[in-house]
Motif scaffolding. Structure first.
Motif, short mmCIF file in Angstrom:
data_model
loop_
_atom_site.label_atom_id
_atom_site.label_comp_id
_atom_site.label_asym_id
_atom_site.label_seq_id
_atom_site.Cartn_x
_atom_site.Cartn_y
_atom_site.Cartn_z
N THR A 58 50.33 36.69 41.03
CA THR A 58 49.03 37.30 40.49
C THR A 58 48.42 38.33 40.17
O THR A 58 48.60 38.85 40.99
CB THR A 58 48.41 35.90 40.79
OG1 THR A 58 48.69 34.58 40.42
CG2 THR A 58 47.02 35.99 39.59
N LEU A 59 47.96 39.40 38.36
CA LEU A 59 48.16 40.30 38.51
C LEU A 59 46.28 40.23 37.52
O LEU A 59 46.14 39.58 37.06
CB LEU A 59 48.50 40.61 37.21
CG LEU A 59 47.98 41.85 36.89
CD1 LEU A 59 47.90 43.17 38.14
CD2 LEU A 59 49.08 43.27 36.00
N TRP A 60 45.19 40.83 38.57
CA TRP A 60 44.26 41.01 38.31
C TRP A 60 43.89 42.13 37.78
O TRP A 60 44.17 42.77 38.88
CB TRP A 60 43.12 40.79 39.54
CG TRP A 60 42.71 39.68 39.69
CD1 TRP A 60 42.76 38.18 39.33
CD2 TRP A 60 43.85 38.11 41.01
NE1 TRP A 60 42.78 36.67 39.68
CE2 TRP A 60 43.52 37.31 40.46
CE3 TRP A 60 44.71 38.89 42.12
CZ2 TRP A 60 43.90 35.93 42.09
CZ3 TRP A 60 44.63 38.23 43.00
CH2 TRP A 60 44.41 37.10 42.77
N LEU A 61 42.60 41.96 36.50
CA LEU A 61 42.26 43.10 35.57
C LEU A 61 40.93 43.35 35.90
O LEU A 61 40.50 42.38 34.50
CB LEU A 61 43.54 44.02 34.85
CG LEU A 61 44.90 44.17 34.73
CD1 LEU A 61 46.09 43.29 34.30
CD2 LEU A 61 44.47 45.43 34.54
N PRO A 62 40.82 43.68 36.24
CA PRO A 62 38.83 43.23 35.97
C PRO A 62 38.24 44.23 34.94
O PRO A 62 39.00 45.47 34.82
CB PRO A 62 37.87 44.14 37.99
CG PRO A 62 39.16 44.02 38.45
CD PRO A 62 40.16 44.14 38.14
N ILE A 63 37.14 44.01 34.35
CA ILE A 63 37.12 44.89 32.44
C ILE A 63 35.65 45.55 33.60
O ILE A 63 34.38 45.01 33.34
CB ILE A 63 36.59 43.68 32.00
CG1 ILE A 63 37.90 42.18 31.71
CG2 ILE A 63 35.99 44.14 30.69
CD1 ILE A 63 39.12 42.88 31.11
N TRP A 64 35.96 46.87 33.96
CA TRP A 64 34.33 47.78 34.54
C TRP A 64 33.56 48.06 33.15
O TRP A 64 34.09 48.37 32.19
CB TRP A 64 35.29 48.11 34.86
CG TRP A 64 35.78 48.87 36.52
CD1 TRP A 64 37.09 48.09 36.59
CD2 TRP A 64 35.20 47.58 37.64
NE1 TRP A 64 37.54 47.83 37.70
CE2 TRP A 64 36.39 47.77 38.31
CE3 TRP A 64 33.97 47.25 38.23
CZ2 TRP A 64 36.36 46.87 40.21
CZ3 TRP A 64 33.93 47.05 39.25
CH2 TRP A 64 34.68 47.04 40.20
N ILE A 65 32.55 47.94 33.76
CA ILE A 65 30.98 48.54 32.53
C ILE A 65 30.55 49.02 33.84
O ILE A 65 29.74 48.25 34.43
CB ILE A 65 30.92 47.21 31.55
CG1 ILE A 65 31.88 46.48 30.63
CG2 ILE A 65 30.21 47.85 30.50
CD1 ILE A 65 31.80 45.05 29.64
N LYS A 66 30.25 50.35 33.35
CA LYS A 66 28.63 51.37 34.56
C LYS A 66 28.95 50.27 35.79
O LYS A 66 28.63 49.93 36.46
CB LYS A 66 27.96 50.79 33.81
CG LYS A 66 27.34 51.27 32.23
CD LYS A 66 26.33 50.99 31.58
CE LYS A 66 25.62 51.20 30.41
NZ LYS A 66 24.59 50.77 29.66
N ASP A 67 30.71 50.24 35.47
CA ASP A 67 30.43 50.26 37.94
C ASP A 67 30.39 48.94 37.95
O ASP A 67 30.39 48.30 39.46
CB ASP A 67 30.10 51.69 38.31
CG ASP A 67 30.53 52.66 38.30
OD1 ASP A 67 31.48 52.19 38.59
OD2 ASP A 67 29.45 53.40 38.64
N LYS A 68 30.73 47.66 36.83
CA LYS A 68 30.18 46.74 37.46
C LYS A 68 31.45 45.76 35.96
O LYS A 68 31.60 45.87 35.44
CB LYS A 68 28.73 45.74 36.93
CG LYS A 68 28.54 44.70 37.60
CD LYS A 68 27.14 44.17 36.94
CE LYS A 68 26.43 43.25 37.15
NZ LYS A 68 24.99 42.65 37.33
N ALA A 69 32.29 44.80 37.53
CA ALA A 69 32.79 44.08 36.51
C ALA A 69 31.86 42.01 36.76
O ALA A 69 32.07 41.70 37.82
CB ALA A 69 34.30 44.32 37.32
N ASN A 70 31.86 42.06 35.55
CA ASN A 70 31.26 40.76 34.94
C ASN A 70 32.25 39.57 34.45
O ASN A 70 32.12 38.25 34.58
CB ASN A 70 30.42 40.35 34.16
CG ASN A 70 29.29 41.50 34.74
OD1 ASN A 70 28.43 41.05 36.09
ND2 ASN A 70 28.47 41.52 34.36
N VAL A 71 33.14 40.34 34.08
CA VAL A 71 34.93 39.24 33.61
C VAL A 71 35.80 40.09 34.12
O VAL A 71 36.24 41.00 34.65
CB VAL A 71 34.96 39.69 32.32
CG1 VAL A 71 35.61 38.78 31.49
CG2 VAL A 71 33.29 39.28 31.43
#
Length: 349
Positions: free
Chosen positions: A105-118
């Protein structure tokens, strides 16, 4: 057309978050030859971080949006995924885990302004090559940029809340889901059917009391600060699956998903009390009035909003700093319907 180019074109044509979510998991699923691809929401609930699928696709299942009525029951603590938890905690670009059955399993957080909601999650039985990871990272970057553009167009510039133009679409979706919930059969037996009967969607209209006095006495800069702080209190008082809008001026609207009348009133009352007890700089105490109503699939959006507005008007004219429920006022004889059609209703107090 090259598959990568085709997916890039597809990603950049959407003006809807759900369609964009479906496009990105479809692109990653094909380009990575994955067994399964999911898009996960990452959210805070009762001081703990949870994850919950937003959209998914697999070799055996087409791409679909995952509908959740209650994040507190449908989500999982991020501690169930130690590698992902470590990745989020340390702001890493990705994390990988191999299970005992050999699935990776590979996870890639969607970072926006140092925060990952997705976060993007890809499951595969074979290792991910550096080229595959690089391609997927490029797709994720395009997805993030378009999410930013969509989010910017849907947000109020002052408060950061959803804006008026997104409200109609969100309410229409809520009305449709209310109809499906009432007409559909519940797969988990009588207990779940009964719970669905008791739970409803709700619309609440919020108005800041004596806001004109704030602007006249302290100036518009302090008035704007009041709106920003009220917006912050709205976001912290309501749940992650509720939707909060700035409707214009000092008026806000909240769409509460799937809860009972008692819980809806409790949540709204908690917000009212949070505002009342908050110390606003220079100004001191501010209060809000709220009118709310159940969302019905048998009434038009104009009528539903009109009912909540009428309850709000009652609160404003009967002392302010109140939470009033439309149906309760009607039952008690405080509001009476005098005429009705498909677009409007008229009331006497």
């Amino acid at each position: 057309m090259d598959p990568l180019l085709k997916h890039m074109v597809d990603l950049t044509t959407h003006r809807d978050h759900s369609m964009l979510d479906l496009s990105v998991i479809s692109a990653v699923q094909e380009l990575a030859c994955a067994l399964r691809t999911r898009l996960l929401s990452i959210y805070l609930l009762r001081d703990q971080i949870y994850v919950m699928p937003k959209a998914s696709i697999s070799q055996l299942q087409p791409a679909q949006i995952e509908e959740h009525l209650d994040p507190s029951q449908d989500g999982e603590p991020i501690t169930n995924y130690p590698a992902l938890a470590h990745c989020i905690q340390h702001n890493l670009a990705n994390a990988e885990h191999m299970a005992e059955d050999g699935l990776r399993t590979l996870w890639l957080p969607i970072w926006i302004k140092d925060k990952a909601n997705v976060c993007l999650e890809i499951t595969n039985p074979t290792p991910y090559t550096s080229q595959t990871t690089q391609i997927i990272s490029g797709v994720v970057s395009v997805y993030r940029n378009f999410q930013n553009l969509l989010d910017y167009s849907e947000r109020d510039a002052l408060t950061g809340l959803l804006n008026r133009k997104t409200f109609d679409d969100q309410l229409a979706k809520m009305i449709a889901s209310t109809g499906e919930q009432e007409n559909g059969s519940a797969p988990d037996g009588e207990e779940r059917r009964q719970r669905h009967k008791e739970e409803k969607h709700w619309l609440a209209v919020v108005d800041v009391d004596h806001f004109k006095r704030v602007n006249d006495q302290f100036g518009h800069l302090y008035g704007d600060e009041v709106l920003i702080l009220v917006a912050n209190l709205l976001q912290s008082s309501f749940r992650s699956n509720d939707r909060v809008f700035r409707f214009g001026g000092e008026e806000f609207v909240v769409l509460l998903r799937s809860t009972t009348y008692d819980n809806a009133r409790k949540i709204i009352e908690r917000f009212r009390q949070n505002v009342e007890s908050h110390a606003f700089p220079q100004i001191g105490q501010i209060t809000v009035s709220v009118g709310f109503v159940a969302v019905s699939p048998y009434e038009s959006p104009v009528v539903i909003l009109g009912h909540a507005d009428q309850a709000l008007y009652y609160a404003k004219t009967h002392g302010r700093n109140l939470v009033c429920h439309y149906d309760e006022l009607v039952r008690e004889g405080e509001l009476a319907t005098s005429a009705s059609n498909d677009t409007a209703e008229f009331f006497f107090d």
